[in-house]
Enzyme design. Structure first.
Site, PDB file in Angstrom:
ATOM      1  CB  THR A  93      37.241  45.204  38.161  1.00  0.00           C
ATOM      2  OG1 THR A  93      37.121  45.687  39.502  1.00  0.00           O
ATOM      3  CG2 THR A  93      35.875  44.694  37.749  1.00  0.00           C
ATOM      4  CG  ASP A 129      31.704  49.776  40.138  1.00  0.00           C
ATOM      5  OD1 ASP A 129      32.717  49.518  40.834  1.00  0.00           O
ATOM      6  OD2 ASP A 129      31.721  49.779  38.891  1.00  0.00           O
ATOM      7  CB  THR A 132      36.956  48.138  35.289  1.00  0.00           C
ATOM      8  OG1 THR A 132      38.123  48.351  36.097  1.00  0.00           O
ATOM      9  CG2 THR A 132      37.267  48.503  33.854  1.00  0.00           C
ATOM     10  N   GLY A 181      34.827  52.942  41.579  1.00  0.00           N
ATOM     11  CA  GLY A 181      33.511  52.361  41.807  1.00  0.00           C
ATOM     12  C   GLY A 181      32.487  53.307  42.403  1.00  0.00           C
TER      13      GLY A 181
HETATM   14  N1  ASP Z   1      35.271  49.253  40.231  1.00  0.00           N
HETATM   15  C1  ASP Z   1      35.952  48.431  41.196  1.00  0.00           C
HETATM   16  C2  ASP Z   1      35.550  48.812  42.578  1.00  0.00           C
HETATM   17  O1  ASP Z   1      35.328  49.991  42.818  1.00  0.00           O
HETATM   18  C3  ASP Z   1      37.424  48.564  41.115  1.00  0.00           C
HETATM   19  C4  ASP Z   1      37.995  48.371  39.779  1.00  0.00           C
HETATM   20  O2  ASP Z   1      37.347  48.420  38.758  1.00  0.00           O
HETATM   21  O3  ASP Z   1      39.188  48.150  39.758  1.00  0.00           O
HETATM   22  O4  ASP Z   1      35.515  47.969  43.447  1.00  0.00           O
END
Ligand code: ASP
Length: 316
Positions: free
Chosen positions: A180, A211, A231, A234
């Site tokens: 992310t 998230d 990140t 989520g």
């Molecule tokens: N937080 C992000 C999600 O859940 C994924 C990530 O941070 O890689 O979509």
């Protein structure tokens, strides 16, 4: 990590977190990630140095990361179980607490700029899927053939996940490397902003949204407290309203931004078995990050400090 409160501008960016170890990332990839982070930091820094706004700075930095195929946002986004790229993004202006977000868009080149258009030109906060792409067309936000997002390494990750699922392994294992991108900034006028953009999780299904585009979960900015971009796993950040929780601790308990971020990431998030990290810039000008994973792609610079680019948890 933190720096002392500064009266000037500050910018922190991230490119995702996870099990990043020196043994697991070869020198060429290490250098490539650092170069990508440095370029995005430069893009955001140029805005702030020229006296631009925190909102413009976070958008510029996140656009650079979206365009960089090394990071899971925009070009280089992970694939859904059906083999598509569905992109999520959010932006928030701490001065007014105006916010815009999009989820599951498939044809918008820079989802963070579409989130900004939602903030600026609609009465809404969150638009999803085809409707969000239609809004993009109506507001002249650049559209692109979905093939542009495709990067082979991400396709292979989906294939590997399918093979693991066929072998009966758990595929949403939290040891996965998250990806992310995000940016937080404080401009010279003292205003804060945050932006986050992601392809989400490899193999996501059923229109899953994480998230990142949820204001208060993965993205938050409030001039009275802090700007946050997250990140990690989520679903856990959503359950905790993690980004807002950090802001609330600062505002209501008077905690320092670093302490509030550490409590939420190292303790609250861990307590629900969540993995991840956040970057922050406080209203007091302090800035930094907190992570409970082995690494997070991240970088920071301010009007009073030199750029730092870091990957592993013991750096910076
Ligand atoms: N937080 C992000 C999600 O859940 C994924 C990530 O941070 O890689 O979509």
């Amino acid at each position: 990590m933190t720096n002392q409160p500064t009266p000037g501008w500050a910018l922190v960016i991230h490119g995702g977190c996870g099990r990043m170890t020196r043994a697991g990332i070869d020198a060429e990839h290490d250098a490539g990630y650092r170069a990508g982070l440095a370029a995005a930091l430069t893009a955001g820094r140029a805005v702030l140095e020229a006296g631009g706004s925190a909102v413009d700075a976070v958008e510029a930095a996140v656009r650079a990361l979206e365009d960089d195929p090394r990071f899971n946002a925009g070009r280089g986004a992970v694939f859904t179980a059906e083999g598509h790229n569905e992109l999520d993004a959010a932006i928030m202006d701490g001065a007014t607490r105006a916010a815009g977000a999009v989820a599951g868009v498939t044809r918008t080149k820079n989802p963070v700029s579409l989130a900004r258009a939602v903030m600026a030109h609609s009465p809404h906060v969150l638009l999803a899927r085809e409707g969000a792409d239609r809004f993009a067309v109506e507001h002249g936000v650049e559209q692109i053939d979905p093939g542009w997002f495709r990067v082979d390494e991400r396709w292979q990750a989906l294939e590997a996940m399918k093979a693991a699922a066929a072998a009966g392994e758990s595929v949403f294992d939290k040891s996965l490397k998250y990806g992310t991108v995000g940016a937080v900034a404080r401009d010279a006028a003292g205003h804060l902003a945050a932006a986050t953009s992601t392809g989400g999780l490899t193999g996501k299904r059923w229109g899953r949204i994480g998230d990142s585009p949820l204001i208060g979960a993965g993205t938050w900015a409030d001039d009275r407290a802090v700007a946050i971009s997250a990140t990690g796993s989520g679903e856990d950040f959503i359950r905790l309203a993690a980004a807002h929780e950090i802001g609330a601790r600062i505002r209501m308990l008077g905690e320092r931004p670093q302490d509030a971020a550490d409590i939420v990431v190292q303790h609250e998030l861990k307590a629900v078995d969540g993995d991840g990290g956040v970057i922050f810039v406080g209203a007091d000008g302090s800035f930094g990050w907190s992570l409970n994973t082995l690494g997070m792609f991240r970088a920071a610079v301010s009007s009073t400090s030199n750029p730092i680019v870091a990957i592993y948890d013991d750096e910076g």
